[in-house]
Design a protein around this motif. Structure first.
Motif, PDB file in Angstrom:
ATOM      1  N   GLN A 221       0.710  -1.208   0.093  1.00 11.05           N
ATOM      2  CA  GLN A 221       0.022  -0.168  -0.094  1.00 11.05           C
ATOM      3  C   GLN A 221       0.967   1.292   0.071  1.00 11.05           C
ATOM      4  OE1 GLN A 221      -3.088  -0.114   3.104  1.00 11.05           O
ATOM      5  NE2 GLN A 221      -3.445   2.349   2.819  1.00 11.05           N
ATOM      6  N   ASP A 240      -7.188  -7.445   5.539  1.00  5.40           N
ATOM      7  CA  ASP A 240      -7.093  -8.144   4.431  1.00  5.40           C
ATOM      8  C   ASP A 240      -7.055  -7.200   3.161  1.00  5.40           C
ATOM      9  OD1 ASP A 240      -6.414 -10.838   5.635  1.00  5.40           O
ATOM     10  OD2 ASP A 240      -8.268 -11.064   5.962  1.00  5.40           O
ATOM     11  N   GLY A 241      -6.316  -7.475   2.273  1.00  7.34           N
ATOM     12  CA  GLY A 241      -6.530  -6.561   0.983  1.00  7.34           C
ATOM     13  C   GLY A 241      -6.347  -7.398  -0.314  1.00  7.34           C
TER      14      GLY A 241
END
Length: 244
Positions: A221, A240-241
């Motif tokens: 990120q 989570d991603g």
């Protein structure tokens, strides 16, 4: 205010504007501009244009945009623009532990890598008082290596909030970076997101979250200094991603 009324959330008056340039960058831009002029006059026009491009890049490197920081005292914001490259449970650096500092137990460390294209002004993760600033000379390994946190030139900063929460973070010089420039000293009272220093040119910042607090960002990120919420004090929920 009646139950049917809504609080004033502001109007659409915010406009994009060119970011200012930090004064630290003017001397480098001036040198590059003079070299460019000399290239135009004495060497070759195409080399002069390369110098112009480098001058513009230097001004862009030292850009200092305005950031809007949330004021919630439990929110810990990113101190740097860049890429989250590591999230790990590690003991805090010995320079940040001891009386008035962090504990010795492992905590979550979030590492943010700044490329030469990122804004390099660093900001405080929380509001409070600067209680410790420790500079250590060292090597200039690539900043995305884990061992850079222990071997590279670096500067540790400890800030304590009004509620007693302590956040330690470390500015780490990288392969290209050659100087850490501090804006604060012990005893300074600062706001959350306030500018605390910069690193020239390309580097990393490690943030040591309080015990019982987990990261609210993901590997890969991108963060914005003074705006992205890294964590919320006391919250240790895994998120989570997906990269897409």
């Amino acid at each position: 205010m009646t139950s049917l009324e809504k609080p004033d959330l502001g109007t659409s008056t915010v406009r994009w504007r060119w970011p200012s340039v930090h004064p630290e960058g003017y001397k480098f831009a001036a040198i590059a501009a003079l070299v460019s002029l000399a290239l135009f006059i004495f060497v070759a026009e195409w080399l002069g244009w390369i110098g112009v491009i480098i001058t513009i890049w230097i001004l862009a490197f030292f850009r200092d945009p305005i950031r809007t920081t949330p004021k919630d005292p439990k929110m810990i914001v990113a101190p740097a623009d860049g890429l989250v490259t590591m999230i790990a449970n590690v003991p805090p650096p010995r320079e940040l532990v001891g009386e008035g500092g962090l504990g010795t137990e492992p905590v979550t460390r979030v590492s943010i890598f700044m490329s030469v294209f990122d804004v390099h002004i660093n900001r405080s993760p929380i509001a409070g008082t600067i209680s410790r600033v420790v500079y250590i000379s060292g090597k200039f390994l690539s900043a995305d290596l884990d061992k850079a946190s222990e071997e590279n030139e670096r500067q540790h900063i400890l800030v304590e909030g009004k509620d007693g929460m302590r956040i330690g973070f470390t500015q780490i010089a990288g392969l290209v970076a050659r100087r850490i420039v501090p804006f604060v000293k012990p005893g300074d009272i600062i706001a959350g997101g306030q500018r605390v220093g910069l690193i020239r040119f390309g580097s990393r910042v490690d943030v040591y979250l309080p015990a019982g607090t987990g990261a609210q960002v993901l590997l890969g990120q991108r963060t914005i200094a003074g705006e992205t919420v890294l964590a919320v004090a006391g919250r240790d929920e895994r998120i989570d991603g997906i990269a897409q």
